[in-house]
Design a protein around this motif. Structure first.
Motif, PDB file in Angstrom:
ATOM      1  N   GLY A 195      49.333  46.153  95.970  1.00 36.73           N
ATOM      2  CA  GLY A 195      48.840  45.039  96.773  1.00 36.73           C
ATOM      3  C   GLY A 195      48.572  45.391  98.219  1.00 36.73           C
ATOM      4  O   GLY A 195      47.929  44.632  98.943  1.00 36.73           O
ATOM      5  N   LYS A 196      49.046  46.546  98.664  1.00 36.37           N
ATOM      6  CA  LYS A 196      48.817  46.954 100.046  1.00 36.37           C
ATOM      7  C   LYS A 196      47.512  47.751 100.163  1.00 36.37           C
ATOM      8  O   LYS A 196      47.110  48.442  99.242  1.00 36.37           O
ATOM      9  CB  LYS A 196      49.990  47.792 100.559  1.00 36.37           C
ATOM     10  N   GLY A 197      46.872  47.642 101.332  1.00 39.48           N
ATOM     11  CA  GLY A 197      45.636  48.388 101.571  1.00 39.48           C
ATOM     12  C   GLY A 197      44.521  48.043 100.611  1.00 39.48           C
ATOM     13  O   GLY A 197      43.675  48.880 100.304  1.00 39.48           O
ATOM     14  N   GLY A 198      44.531  46.822 100.111  1.00 40.01           N
ATOM     15  CA  GLY A 198      43.480  46.381  99.197  1.00 40.01           C
ATOM     16  C   GLY A 198      43.699  46.789  97.745  1.00 40.01           C
ATOM     17  O   GLY A 198      42.802  46.617  96.911  1.00 40.01           O
ATOM     18  N   THR A 199      44.864  47.315  97.430  1.00 41.44           N
ATOM     19  CA  THR A 199      45.124  47.753  96.059  1.00 41.44           C
ATOM     20  C   THR A 199      45.470  46.573  95.144  1.00 41.44           C
ATOM     21  O   THR A 199      45.949  45.532  95.588  1.00 41.44           O
ATOM     22  CB  THR A 199      46.272  48.767  96.013  1.00 41.44           C
ATOM     23  N   LYS A 200      45.224  46.771  93.857  1.00 41.50           N
ATOM     24  CA  LYS A 200      45.585  45.785  92.837  1.00 41.50           C
ATOM     25  C   LYS A 200      46.736  46.283  91.972  1.00 41.50           C
ATOM     26  O   LYS A 200      47.467  45.493  91.379  1.00 41.50           O
ATOM     27  CB  LYS A 200      44.382  45.498  91.930  1.00 41.50           C
ATOM     28  N   PHE A 201      46.833  47.609  91.882  1.00 42.95           N
ATOM     29  CA  PHE A 201      47.827  48.225  91.007  1.00 42.95           C
ATOM     30  C   PHE A 201      48.652  49.243  91.790  1.00 42.95           C
ATOM     31  O   PHE A 201      48.361  49.527  92.948  1.00 42.95           O
ATOM     32  CB  PHE A 201      47.137  48.919  89.821  1.00 42.95           C
ATOM     33  N   GLY A 202      49.670  49.800  91.124  1.00 40.78           N
ATOM     34  CA  GLY A 202      50.476  50.821  91.773  1.00 40.78           C
ATOM     35  C   GLY A 202      50.247  52.208  91.204  1.00 40.78           C
ATOM     36  O   GLY A 202      50.470  53.215  91.880  1.00 40.78           O
ATOM     37  N   TYR A 203      49.785  52.260  89.952  1.00 43.45           N
ATOM     38  CA  TYR A 203      49.614  53.556  89.286  1.00 43.45           C
ATOM     39  C   TYR A 203      48.557  53.432  88.199  1.00 43.45           C
ATOM     40  O   TYR A 203      48.441  52.396  87.537  1.00 43.45           O
ATOM     41  CB  TYR A 203      50.945  54.005  88.669  1.00 43.45           C
ATOM     42  N   LEU A 204      47.787  54.504  88.044  1.00 45.51           N
ATOM     43  CA  LEU A 204      46.753  54.566  87.009  1.00 45.51           C
ATOM     44  C   LEU A 204      46.942  55.820  86.168  1.00 45.51           C
ATOM     45  O   LEU A 204      47.327  56.877  86.675  1.00 45.51           O
ATOM     46  CB  LEU A 204      45.356  54.590  87.648  1.00 45.51           C
ATOM     47  N   MET A 205      46.657  55.696  84.870  1.00 40.33           N
ATOM     48  CA  MET A 205      46.808  56.814  83.947  1.00 40.33           C
ATOM     49  C   MET A 205      45.854  56.586  82.774  1.00 40.33           C
ATOM     50  O   MET A 205      45.001  55.695  82.836  1.00 40.33           O
ATOM     51  CB  MET A 205      48.257  56.903  83.443  1.00 40.33           C
ATOM     52  N   GLN A 206      45.976  57.371  81.730  1.00 39.64           N
ATOM     53  CA  GLN A 206      45.141  57.207  80.547  1.00 39.64           C
ATOM     54  C   GLN A 206      46.062  56.904  79.365  1.00 39.64           C
ATOM     55  O   GLN A 206      46.879  57.743  78.984  1.00 39.64           O
ATOM     56  CB  GLN A 206      44.316  58.471  80.267  1.00 39.64           C
ATOM     57  N   ALA A 207      45.941  55.696  78.801  1.00 42.12           N
ATOM     58  CA  ALA A 207      46.867  55.290  77.738  1.00 42.12           C
ATOM     59  C   ALA A 207      46.179  54.743  76.496  1.00 42.12           C
ATOM     60  O   ALA A 207      46.830  54.187  75.611  1.00 42.12           O
ATOM     61  CB  ALA A 207      47.857  54.256  78.274  1.00 42.12           C
ATOM     62  N   LYS A 208      44.860  54.904  76.419  1.00 39.89           N
ATOM     63  CA  LYS A 208      44.149  54.497  75.206  1.00 39.89           C
ATOM     64  C   LYS A 208      44.472  55.475  74.071  1.00 39.89           C
ATOM     65  O   LYS A 208      44.870  56.618  74.322  1.00 39.89           O
ATOM     66  CB  LYS A 208      42.638  54.486  75.465  1.00 39.89           C
ATOM     67  N   GLN A 209      44.298  55.053  72.830  1.00 36.11           N
ATOM     68  CA  GLN A 209      44.562  55.934  71.694  1.00 36.11           C
ATOM     69  C   GLN A 209      43.395  56.923  71.537  1.00 36.11           C
ATOM     70  O   GLN A 209      42.413  56.669  70.855  1.00 36.11           O
ATOM     71  CB  GLN A 209      44.737  55.123  70.417  1.00 36.11           C
ATOM     72  N   TYR A 210      43.527  58.072  72.198  1.00 37.43           N
ATOM     73  CA  TYR A 210      42.530  59.147  72.134  1.00 37.43           C
ATOM     74  C   TYR A 210      43.220  60.401  72.649  1.00 37.43           C
ATOM     75  O   TYR A 210      44.434  60.410  72.899  1.00 37.43           O
ATOM     76  CB  TYR A 210      41.275  58.785  72.949  1.00 37.43           C
ATOM     77  N   GLU A 211      42.493  61.501  72.820  1.00 38.77           N
ATOM     78  CA  GLU A 211      43.110  62.767  73.191  1.00 38.77           C
ATOM     79  C   GLU A 211      43.823  62.707  74.542  1.00 38.77           C
ATOM     80  O   GLU A 211      44.840  63.373  74.759  1.00 38.77           O
ATOM     81  CB  GLU A 211      42.062  63.888  73.201  1.00 38.77           C
ATOM     82  N   GLY A 212      43.299  61.904  75.459  1.00 35.32           N
ATOM     83  CA  GLY A 212      43.940  61.782  76.760  1.00 35.32           C
ATOM     84  C   GLY A 212      45.354  61.227  76.674  1.00 35.32           C
ATOM     85  O   GLY A 212      46.215  61.537  77.508  1.00 35.32           O
ATOM     86  N   LEU A 213      45.620  60.402  75.661  1.00 34.16           N
ATOM     87  CA  LEU A 213      46.969  59.879  75.470  1.00 34.16           C
ATOM     88  C   LEU A 213      47.922  61.014  75.100  1.00 34.16           C
ATOM     89  O   LEU A 213      49.074  61.040  75.552  1.00 34.16           O
ATOM     90  CB  LEU A 213      46.964  58.819  74.364  1.00 34.16           C
ATOM     91  N   VAL A 214      47.457  61.953  74.291  1.00 33.39           N
ATOM     92  CA  VAL A 214      48.271  63.111  73.919  1.00 33.39           C
ATOM     93  C   VAL A 214      48.637  63.902  75.169  1.00 33.39           C
ATOM     94  O   VAL A 214      49.784  64.322  75.342  1.00 33.39           O
ATOM     95  CB  VAL A 214      47.537  64.006  72.907  1.00 33.39           C
ATOM     96  N   CYS A 215      47.664  64.091  76.052  1.00 33.44           N
ATOM     97  CA  CYS A 215      47.912  64.847  77.286  1.00 33.44           C
ATOM     98  C   CYS A 215      48.987  64.175  78.133  1.00 33.44           C
ATOM     99  O   CYS A 215      49.911  64.824  78.632  1.00 33.44           O
ATOM    100  CB  CYS A 215      46.624  64.989  78.090  1.00 33.44           C
ATOM    101  N   ASN A 216      48.877  62.869  78.301  1.00 30.36           N
ATOM    102  CA  ASN A 216      49.884  62.139  79.069  1.00 30.36           C
ATOM    103  C   ASN A 216      51.257  62.228  78.406  1.00 30.36           C
ATOM    104  O   ASN A 216      52.273  62.428  79.065  1.00 30.36           O
ATOM    105  CB  ASN A 216      49.468  60.676  79.237  1.00 30.36           C
ATOM    106  N   ALA A 217      51.297  62.105  77.084  1.00 26.96           N
ATOM    107  CA  ALA A 217      52.563  62.177  76.355  1.00 26.96           C
ATOM    108  C   ALA A 217      53.202  63.560  76.486  1.00 26.96           C
ATOM    109  O   ALA A 217      54.422  63.677  76.685  1.00 26.96           O
ATOM    110  CB  ALA A 217      52.340  61.828  74.884  1.00 26.96           C
ATOM    111  N   VAL A 218      52.391  64.603  76.376  1.00 26.71           N
ATOM    112  CA  VAL A 218      52.885  65.977  76.526  1.00 26.71           C
ATOM    113  C   VAL A 218      53.558  66.146  77.887  1.00 26.71           C
ATOM    114  O   VAL A 218      54.613  66.781  78.008  1.00 26.71           O
ATOM    115  CB  VAL A 218      51.738  66.994  76.362  1.00 26.71           C
ATOM    116  N   GLU A 219      52.962  65.558  78.917  1.00 24.75           N
ATOM    117  CA  GLU A 219      53.503  65.693  80.277  1.00 24.75           C
ATOM    118  C   GLU A 219      54.860  65.015  80.418  1.00 24.75           C
ATOM    119  O   GLU A 219      55.778  65.574  81.021  1.00 24.75           O
ATOM    120  CB  GLU A 219      52.488  65.135  81.270  1.00 24.75           C
ATOM    121  N   PHE A 220      54.994  63.817  79.867  1.00 26.65           N
ATOM    122  CA  PHE A 220      56.281  63.132  79.928  1.00 26.65           C
ATOM    123  C   PHE A 220      57.343  63.886  79.123  1.00 26.65           C
ATOM    124  O   PHE A 220      58.465  64.089  79.589  1.00 26.65           O
ATOM    125  CB  PHE A 220      56.148  61.693  79.408  1.00 26.65           C
TER     126      PHE A 220
END
Length: 438
Positions: A195-220
């Motif tokens: 909400g600060k500096g014109g923001t709406k969110f605090g964090y963005l990532m890729q969480a759709k069911q596709y290869e990018g989700l695997v990448c995010n999961a591997v990192e965690f």
């Protein structure tokens, strides 16, 4: 360098009978001279032609690499064979060709998730004897990138350039000494800054069911000390470490710091929101930096920093991306093919790729090279180099697409609350073991 054969022509050639092709020669080229004068010795030497295949290159990097190679190897001509830009179609074109045991291409670029599959299928040559003979020091390479080309104890591909997940942040909202070091710190900072500096969110990532989700999961998972498949090919996803990592991922996805529809986000959705100034933090690939500093698209030009992804109990981990180079098992010219692979993935070739293609080297020493840094000032960022050094490969298995699908489905169900993390992990263990033991 011989003219490029476009992907449409290649696909036509595939349907016309690849098995009849050999050595990268085509009917239109059989009349070429087979001799080239050696300037230093005055001797004539037979010229060998090899064909190098990779996806579309809109930069001058490939052209410059081939030009430099041919100057130092006058007895080898390299033809660039352009494959489909879509990596799925490129993969399928390779498989069609190699299933026919075609020697039409000699050297090929592979996505980091393909080497194990191609090695298992018998499509590529192991490179160990070449590496040993020429004394290539593999310790000089980024070890995560190198590991992606290693399967069953052998090196099947050399790393050409590297990609890795990174944390990008708004420097106008996040002082450098406040950049989160852990996932818990990220959650805290994201909540405070939302909400600060014109923001709406605090964090963005890729969480759709596709290869990018695997990448995010591997990192965690990796940041908490877990693995999905170990270096010996054993399924080890059902561990306390992997469970803890995935629970942290679920916690973040279900928090109010991310968009409520984060499970529909891929790279375009997340990077668009970030460059529009909607979040102080984003997990994305290196291209995000240039995009955020493009005045024609971005509202946050000059206000972007980069750092390694937050750490779990084990440290920071970044999903490895990038491309590698391998030799076709059916090549008629493996020695000449290796000379080109060695050059292109060595210091000189990677320097050319960095300067003319903007590609991050897999040889860390090049991040100190003045010419490379002049062309890519971003490479001088300490956070960028540290993020690359935290790269870990996705599961190195011969049937990666099937394993990826299993991960995608079960992690998605955990994020949606349809399964507990423990249930999702148990399912993945059972399904992956069955898939790998077929």
């Amino acid at each position: 360098m011989k003219k490029v054969l476009k992907s449409s022509a290649l696909l036509l050639a595939l349907t016309m009978g690849l098995a009849a092709c050999s050595g990268g020669q085509s009917a239109s080229q059989t009349g070429q001279d087979s001799k080239k004068e050696e300037g230093k010795t005055g001797q004539s030497e037979k010229v060998v032609k090899i064909v190098y295949a990779r996806g579309q290159d809109s930069t001058k990097a490939t052209e410059k690499i081939i030009e430099a190679f041919e100057k130092t190897h006058p007895n080898i001509d390299v033809e660039f064979r352009e494959m489909p830009a879509d990596t799925g179609k490129q993969h399928d074109a390779y498989v069609t060709m190699l299933n026919a045991q075609s020697s039409e291409i000699d050297v090929m670029d592979l996505d980091v998730i393909w080497p194990a599959e191609f090695a298992q299928a018998g499509y590529t040559l192991p490179l160990d004897r070449f590496i040993e003979k020429d004394g290539i020091d593999l310790s000089k390479y980024n070890q995560g990138a190198l590991a992606a080309g290693n399967f069953n104890g052998k090196q099947w591909a050399m790393p050409k350039f590297i990609d890795a997940g990174m944390l990008f942040y708004r420097t106008d909202l996040v002082p450098k000494d406040k950049v989160p070091k852990t996932w818990d710190e990220l959650l805290k900072e994201a909540k405070a800054l939302k909400g600060k500096g014109g923001t709406k969110f605090g964090y963005l990532m890729q969480a759709k069911q596709y290869e990018g989700l695997v990448c995010n999961a591997v990192e965690f998972i990796a940041s908490y000390g877990g693995q999905i498949v170990d270096k010996n090919g054993n399924v080890v996803i059902n561990s306390p470490e992997a469970i803890k990592g995935l629970k942290k991922m679920v916690e973040i996805v279900k928090s109010d710091v991310v968009p409520s529809n984060i499970t529909t986000f891929t790279e375009p959705e997340s990077h668009t929101a970030f460059i529009e100034g909607q979040s102080p933090f984003i997990r994305n690939w290196p291209y995000q930096y240039a995009l955020a500093n493009d005045p024609e698209q971005s509202k946050i030009v000059g206000k972007v920093g980069v750092a390694p992804l937050p750490a779990g109990d084990k440290g920071s981990a970044a999903a490895l991306g990038g491309w590698m180079t391998a030799i076709n098992k059916y090549s008629k010219h493996p020695k000449e093919a290796w000379e080109f692979v060695k050059f292109m993935t060595g210091p000189e070739g990677q320097k050319i790729s960095a300067i003319y293609g903007g590609l991050a080297p897999t040889l860390p020493e090049l991040f100190k090279d003045a010419d490379v840094l002049k062309a890519n000032p971003f490479f001088a960022e300490e956070g960028f180099v540290n993020a690359l050094n935290a790269a870990v490969p996705r599961p190195v298995v011969p049937n990666y697409p099937e394993i990826s699908e299993i991960i995608q489905i079960n992690v998605s169900k955990a994020l949606a609350g349809e399964l507990t993390v423990e249930q999702a992990v148990a399912n993945m263990e059972k399904e992956m073991k069955a898939a790998l033991n077929k």
